[in-house]
Design an enzyme around this catalytic site. Structure first.
Site, PDB file in Angstrom:
ATOM      1  N   ASP A 298     -98.664  -1.382  -1.207  1.00  0.00           N
ATOM      2  CA  ASP A 298     -97.722  -1.645  -2.287  1.00  0.00           C
ATOM      3  C   ASP A 298     -97.988  -3.084  -2.751  1.00  0.00           C
ATOM      4  O   ASP A 298     -98.752  -3.832  -2.125  1.00  0.00           O
ATOM      5  CB  ASP A 298     -96.274  -1.440  -1.837  1.00  0.00           C
ATOM      6  CG  ASP A 298     -95.351  -1.167  -3.032  1.00  0.00           C
ATOM      7  OD1 ASP A 298     -95.713  -1.571  -4.166  1.00  0.00           O
ATOM      8  OD2 ASP A 298     -94.277  -0.579  -2.857  1.00  0.00           O
TER       9      ASP A 298
HETATM   10  C1  NOJ Z   1     -93.795  -1.766  -6.331  1.00  0.00           C
HETATM   11  C2  NOJ Z   1     -93.229  -0.407  -6.050  1.00  0.00           C
HETATM   12  O1  NOJ Z   1     -92.627  -0.386  -4.767  1.00  0.00           O
HETATM   13  C3  NOJ Z   1     -94.256   0.708  -6.152  1.00  0.00           C
HETATM   14  O2  NOJ Z   1     -93.597   1.941  -6.052  1.00  0.00           O
HETATM   15  C4  NOJ Z   1     -95.040   0.599  -7.417  1.00  0.00           C
HETATM   16  O3  NOJ Z   1     -95.959   1.657  -7.522  1.00  0.00           O
HETATM   17  C5  NOJ Z   1     -95.743  -0.740  -7.455  1.00  0.00           C
HETATM   18  N1  NOJ Z   1     -94.758  -1.798  -7.405  1.00  0.00           N
HETATM   19  C6  NOJ Z   1     -96.610  -0.911  -8.695  1.00  0.00           C
HETATM   20  O4  NOJ Z   1     -95.835  -1.017  -9.810  1.00  0.00           O
END
Ligand code: NOJ
Length: 773
Positions: A298
């Site tokens: 993430d």
């Molecule tokens: C943080 C989020 O937790 C995740 O779900 C997402 O895909 C990423 N950012 C990218 O935007």
């Protein structure tokens, strides 16, 4: 999970049919490779290895680094320089086809090895055409809705030049304070697995690289939904029992369905941060489950190994993430990148060439399978055509119609009869807010294509019925702003009013109208990532508005735009329907439901508590001491939910009968068909969802009082009876037990229940023994 397998193969056909519909048969036939001829593994690997052999350590580290590009000029320049230097494998957040094409030209034409970029984005419930939010789709209890919606999302994404979506989110959520409950399928692993499989198929098509499809990346591996107190990003401590039986199954199902990517979660799981968790990312994911795709962190989660207190330095964080099983770092926006340190760690012997090569190979293989080396650029004309395809909006409307959940309908207030109405008051801060109608996690929509509830009602009501509107009250702003507030796509389209004067005006409108449709709930910025909440009350003065409108004594229909159960403080409107955040065509769908063109048929994908103090309140809980007093566990109020998991009514009534387990006794390892008759006993065509639950009476571990193990949504004419078939296989009858630290199927007796909610009453038993009796 043989029931899921059967469904899966049926959906392959659906997906292909949908592709044919969207692109025309000729396009599909000329596309290479065909569904029958995906690239052979050996060829893909050989091509990746040829490239790998030419790469420097810096190019390898770059290839497994993904950069944000929000459009901030300074950051965009930094990222573009990395791309031009061959030190970026993937970008996220760029979604404009022209910009995607421009950046791809730089990667392919300016870099030494001409390796195209893999473009990723959060295409969660649509790119341009916005589908209902994922929890709404789960409420349809119809995996086809999920697959069709994500097929459209994939078609638009791919045409725009994107190759990969960070979806579906398959995290189980049993705490509605957690804002991200909106992105998943709710509290149940069986429903969650079915929705996960359908979405992976919708996004990816029959294989990775299918024309008009993108790589699907289920997330967040694993346990993110169990954050302490429902507070987003907070730690998670899950027993092995919960992990194996509840939180991991949707991931396993998504991987079995062929998902090409997995995202590691932000938080610490049982004290070991997920992104540095070798057991999770390698032992479970690769060794036990045989996952062949690539793992991305993430955003900034590799760097977070420092924050968590696992790694001692940025370089240590990079090493730990790589060695745990991460293949690509989503590097934090505006920040440093942990994987940038890998060449130095390689030189110092802290990682091996094999370790870094394994990660790079997986990323290159994804690019090869997606056909990026042959066709890296965007066909801008095609993009425009696909993004504005009106058929996509039809898919969205049909989906929204199938997702609404009717919870109350006193005296058959709904459907409303336009022939008998002269005036409708449409009231509420969300009734005419196009942006809120779409929900969170969307960025490339066109508000001109969005139909609000007010617009939908007006269009349907025609000129013979007067429709008056008042927002009633304003919605408050968040005490703690969200990062998403700062993005242009979040700009609210709600009317700000002076509550003191608008509220009485709204009540007067209700008083003067034949019926009031009150649209209440949470603004889209109040739910989603970074949108946890310590209350389930209606924000602002909406409760006051609701009570005042009900006090007029006129008929009131409440439509809840929300993705968490809200506490309406015992107020009793004539009708109450959850419409979620219904997407681009939300208002049109809602109007069709209100005026009876279709009957609501959705069911709750989570338990609706009476009071926030009951959380967590999963229907699948264990029996315990004094089960007869379960309802009196609190001295101040009943412990049962306000609305149970799986509940929802429609414009007809149904009867379940003739529940039959094909053989009452089974030998371990055998499967058994189960059937039930469902009869529409009302006077309208309507849908019902037959739900099968089991309860294991005794065995190696105590098992939940009910567990969903099958469901099917059917449409029946008045008086029509349908026999619904399920199959209970060893997969449904097995579970992971902490007593043996293994999966088991016990010799035991099951109670089998079938009905239209988790409180289904029709029951029979099933014996499972070692030898045939
Ligand atoms: C943080 C989020 O937790 C995740 O779900 C997402 O895909 C990423 N950012 C990218 O935007």
């Amino acid at each position: 999970m043989s029931t899921l397998l059967t469904r899966r193969s049926r959906h392959a056909g659906v997906a292909l049919a949908a592709v044919l519909a969207f692109f025309g048969a000729a396009d599909v036939q000329s596309a290479q490779p065909t569904a029958l001829n995906p690239l052979p593994d050996a060829e893909v690997r050989a091509r990746a290895d040829t490239l790998l052999a030419k790469m420097t350590p810096e190019e390898k580290a770059g290839q497994i680094t993904q950069y944000f590009n929000f459009g901030d000029p300074k950051e965009a320049k930094r990222v573009q320089d990395e791309v031009a230097a061959g030190r970026a494998g993937s970008l996220l957040f760029v979604h404009d086809p022209v910009e995607l094409d421009r950046l791809q030209h730089i990667a392919v034409e300016k870099t030494r090895l001409k390796i195209p970029l893999l473009f990723a984005f959060d295409v969660i419930h649509g790119l341009r055409t916005i589908m209902p939010v994922p929890i709404a789709v789960a409420a349809s209890w119809d995996p086809k809705v999920a697959e069709d919606g994500q097929t459209v999302a994939a078609a638009e994404a791919r045409a725009a030049g994107l190759h990969w979506t960070f979806a579906p989110m398959v995290d189980i959520a049993r705490d509605p304070r957690w804002g991200r409950i909106i992105e998943g399928a709710g509290e149940d692993p069986y429903l969650g697995s079915a929705m996960a499989v359908a979405q992976v198929r919708g996004f990816q098509g029959a294989y990775i690289g299918s024309p008009g499809h993108v790589i699907s990346g289920p997330k967040h591996f694993a346990g993110y939904g169990a954050a302490f107190g429902g507070r987003d990003y907070d730690e998670v401590d899950l027993s092995d029992n919960e992990l194996w039986n509840t939180y991991l199954p949707p991931f396993k199902a998504a991987i079995d369905a062929g998902a090409g990517n997995i995202m590691s979660a932000y938080m610490g799981l049982n004290g070991v941060p997920a992104t540095g968790n070798h057991w999770l990312l390698t032992d479970v994911l690769r060794t036990e489950w045989g996952f062949k795709g690539f793992v991305v962190t993430d955003a900034g989660a590799a760097h977070d190994l420092l924050t968590h207190g696992l790694a001692g330095s940025e370089a240590d964080a990079g090493v730990r993430a790589l060695q745990a099983g991460v293949d690509m770092e989503m590097s934090p926006p505006f920040g440093t990148s942990a994987f940038k340190t890998l060449p130095l760690s390689l030189k110092e012997g802290r990682i091996t060439t094999i370790e870094i090569d394994n990660a790079v190979r997986r990323v290159l293989e994804a690019k090869i399978r997606m056909g990026l080396f042959e066709k890296p650029y965007v066909d801008l004309k095609q993009a425009q055509r696909v993004l504005t395809d009106p058929q996509h909006r039809e898919v969205s409307r049909a989906a929204a119609e199938r997702t609404a959940v009717l919870l109350r309908n006193e005296g058959d207030l709904l459907p409303l009869d336009l022939n008998k109405l002269k005036s409708i008051a449409v009231i509420g801060p969300l009734a005419d807010s196009a942006r809120d109608t779409l929900g969170p996690w969307v960025f490339a929509f066109d508000l001109n294509e969005t139909v609000t509830v007010l617009a939908g009602i007006k269009a349907k009501a025609g000129s013979n019925v007067r429709v008056d509107y008042s927002p009633g009250v304003s919605l408050p702003v968040r005490l703690n702003p969200s990062i998403f507030d700062t993005l242009p796509a979040a700009a609210a389209t709600r009317m700000q009013v002076d509550d003191a004067s608008e509220l009485p005006r709204a009540v007067a409108l209700a008083q003067a109208s034949d019926v009031t449709v009150l649209v209440l709930g949470e603004a889209q910025i109040m739910i989603g990532e970074n949108a946890s909440r310590s209350s389930l009350d209606l924000p602002g003065r909406q409760q006051e508005l609701l009570d005042a409108v009900i006090a007029t004594g006129k008929p009131v229909v409440v439509l809840l735009m929300s993705a968490r159960p809200l506490d309406l403080k015992n107020s009793k409107p004539g009708a109450l329907m959850v419409i979620w955040y219904p997407g681009t065509q939300g208002g049109a769908a809602v109007a069709n439901l209100l005026f009876g063109e279709v009957s609501p048929g959705g069911k709750l994908p989570y338990t609706w508590p009476r009071n926030i103090g009951q959380i967590p309140l999963p229907y699948a809980h264990l029996g315990s001491h004094q089960p007869k007093t379960t309802e009196q566990r609190y001295w101040n109020e009943p412990n049962s939910p306000l609305y149970p998991f799986g509940f929802g009514i429609g414009y007809s009534t149904f009867e379940f009968s003739n529940l039959k387990v094909d053989r009452q006794t089974l030998v371990l390892g055998e499967s058994v068909p189960v059937s039930v008759e469902v009869r529409n006993t009302g006077s309208r065509v309507a849908d019902e969802v037959a739900q099968l639950y089991i309860h294991q009476r005794f065995g190696s571990s105590a098992r939940p009082v009910r567990e969903l193990k099958g469901f099917q949504r059917v449409t029946l004419k008045p008086g029509e009876t349908r026999t619904v078939q399920f199959t209970l296989t060893p997969a449904e009858l097995s579970y992971w037990t902490a007593a043996k630290r293994a999966w088991v199927q016990d010799e035991t007796t099951f109670d089998v229940y079938v009905g239209n909610s988790s409180q289904a009453a029709l029951t029979t038993t099933l014996e499972v023994s070692k030898v045939r009796r």
